[in-house]
Design an enzyme around this catalytic site. Sequence first.
Site, PDB file in Angstrom:
ATOM      1  N   HIS A  74       0.601  32.060 -56.929  1.00  0.00           N
ATOM      2  CA  HIS A  74      -0.528  33.428 -57.448  1.00  0.00           C
ATOM      3  C   HIS A  74      -1.705  32.002 -57.841  1.00  0.00           C
ATOM      4  CE1 HIS A  74       0.454  37.120 -54.656  1.00  0.00           C
ATOM      5  NE2 HIS A  74       0.798  36.028 -54.325  1.00  0.00           N
ATOM      6  N   TYR A 203      -5.051  45.329 -58.504  1.00  0.00           N
ATOM      7  CA  TYR A 203      -5.371  45.760 -59.627  1.00  0.00           C
ATOM      8  C   TYR A 203      -6.100  47.240 -59.569  1.00  0.00           C
ATOM      9  CZ  TYR A 203      -1.583  43.396 -62.549  1.00  0.00           C
ATOM     10  OH  TYR A 203      -0.297  42.528 -62.813  1.00  0.00           O
ATOM     11  N   PRO A 295       4.540  47.912 -68.517  1.00  0.00           N
ATOM     12  CA  PRO A 295       4.488  46.281 -67.400  1.00  0.00           C
ATOM     13  C   PRO A 295       2.802  46.542 -66.666  1.00  0.00           C
ATOM     14  CG  PRO A 295       4.338  48.308 -66.447  1.00  0.00           C
ATOM     15  CD  PRO A 295       4.501  49.366 -67.835  1.00  0.00           C
ATOM     16  N   LYS A 299       4.717  41.262 -68.343  1.00  0.00           N
ATOM     17  CA  LYS A 299       4.788  40.205 -69.459  1.00  0.00           C
ATOM     18  C   LYS A 299       6.646  40.568 -70.321  1.00  0.00           C
ATOM     19  CE  LYS A 299       1.196  38.437 -69.711  1.00  0.00           C
ATOM     20  NZ  LYS A 299       1.238  37.305 -69.087  1.00  0.00           N
ATOM     21  N   TYR A 387      -2.854  36.375 -68.506  1.00  0.00           N
ATOM     22  CA  TYR A 387      -1.922  36.703 -67.820  1.00  0.00           C
ATOM     23  C   TYR A 387      -1.019  35.480 -67.412  1.00  0.00           C
ATOM     24  CZ  TYR A 387      -0.768  39.008 -63.306  1.00  0.00           C
ATOM     25  OH  TYR A 387      -0.264  40.222 -61.611  1.00  0.00           O
TER      26      TYR A 387
HETATM   27  C1  PHB Z   1       6.084  43.795 -59.516  1.00  0.00           C
HETATM   28  O1  PHB Z   1       5.603  43.173 -58.276  1.00  0.00           O
HETATM   29  O2  PHB Z   1       6.766  44.801 -59.759  1.00  0.00           O
HETATM   30  C2  PHB Z   1       4.605  43.610 -60.450  1.00  0.00           C
HETATM   31  C3  PHB Z   1       3.829  43.106 -60.435  1.00  0.00           C
HETATM   32  C4  PHB Z   1       2.253  43.046 -61.994  1.00  0.00           C
HETATM   33  C5  PHB Z   1       2.962  44.004 -62.665  1.00  0.00           C
HETATM   34  C6  PHB Z   1       3.912  45.219 -62.623  1.00  0.00           C
HETATM   35  C7  PHB Z   1       5.081  44.395 -61.454  1.00  0.00           C
HETATM   36  O3  PHB Z   1       1.355  43.655 -63.353  1.00  0.00           O
END
Ligand code: PHB
Length: 394
Positions: A74, A203, A295, A299, A387
């Site tokens: 990505h 997000y 989460p 990280k 990130y």
């Molecule tokens: C996930 O794909 O489980 C995932 C992706 C991004 C995050 C947290 C979890 O910030």
Amino acid sequence: MNMRTQVGIIGAGPAGLLLSLLLAREGIESCVLESRSSEEVETTIRAGVLEQGTVDLMMELGLGERMQREGAVHHGIELRFDGEGHRIPLSELTNGRAIVLYPQHEVLKDFIAACLKQEGHLLFNVKDVQLSDISSHQPHIHFIHENELIDLRCDFIAGCDGFHGVSRSSIPDTVQRVFGRTYPFGWLGILMQAPPSANELIYAYSEHGFALVSTRSPELQRMYIQCDPHDDIANWSDAMILEGLQLRLATIDNWQLHIGPIIQKSILAMRSFVIEPMQYGRLFLAGDAAHIVPPTGAKGLNLAVADVRHLTHALTQFYQKKRTDLLEAYSTTCLRRIWRAEHFSWWMTSTLHRFPDDDPFQQRLQRAQLEHTVRSRAAATSLAENYVGLPFDW
Ligand code: PHB
Ligand code: APR
């Protein structure tokens, strides 16, 4: 029965397994002790975002073949608020760095297969792990395996046993300092059998709370919505979860979520946590045993990888050159990166979630922060840099 190894590793999560593999590459023997079965370790659903540095290391170790085939690279993420999406072009802002979506349990399968091929030991289903003599030059790990009481003599112990493990408590209360936050919300995570709704992670911040759209494969999607951390998942019907997602992800141009059967759902609590120092005598903590991040910044696994890289380097210098300075500096070296990630994860979390006690002022501040992040190249670059992951020697 008595056994002996150079590095006794407690826990076969990403930290413990990778440490064993990295040490083996340097000719250092280790023994990994895991309380769960290999099936359990390989099927527990966790996050799935690998930073560029983690991906590079897996390739370097010859462990990246399946990740390259099945993972998805990505180059950006979307921040969505006020009904509009804004792309953060991660690669453009970070000299071409990117992330790979490859689920943690798949990483673990690859690590376990590699560990089983090499010399040394990887024991599952061990019970009653106890540490002793950690301030001496010869610490021991006592445990039960296949009904036998085993005394494992080591040069060093690596506590890679996660947040609920036993290692951390061996550091005396008088020398440890604990820093932490609990958040007044959790994540309700689901796996849905449906095609992806977007090419990149979304997000979303909305008046109804946070939502995240992630993916596992072309057929399986991972999504989360903010919820009460004390709620019981039984209170959430599939229809309620869908409605929650749709409300939080709605856009002014009528974006549509691709939907299908929900095949797994659970609620995760969120916390920030750090113990200092991460070492005592011959015990070194790595990964979730020493620090937890919420989460939101993805990280957790990547921090564990950075810890064990530093630990491997320090142990290699000890065995090859009798140097102790890098071991002595281990905690200080790791904590610089850890606190950066703690701040980033806290910032992402605080910016994107609704707090139960928030007021219109706080909501306006959150929105101002999001606007700044998507409109200022400098602010977007800061998000992107954190990130995709800072360089290993940061
Ligand atoms: C996930 O794909 O489980 C995932 C992706 C991004 C995050 C947290 C979890 O910030
Ligand atoms: N004895 C042996 N093994 C233990 C013990 C114990 N007393 N206690 C816990 N373990 C094992 C757990 O069963 C688990 O498999 O230690 C392992 C720890 O693994 P993780 O919790 O995955 O922690 P870590 O390896 O540090 O991985 C980093 O960051 O955000 C997270 O999801 C991410 O799990 C990832 C983590």
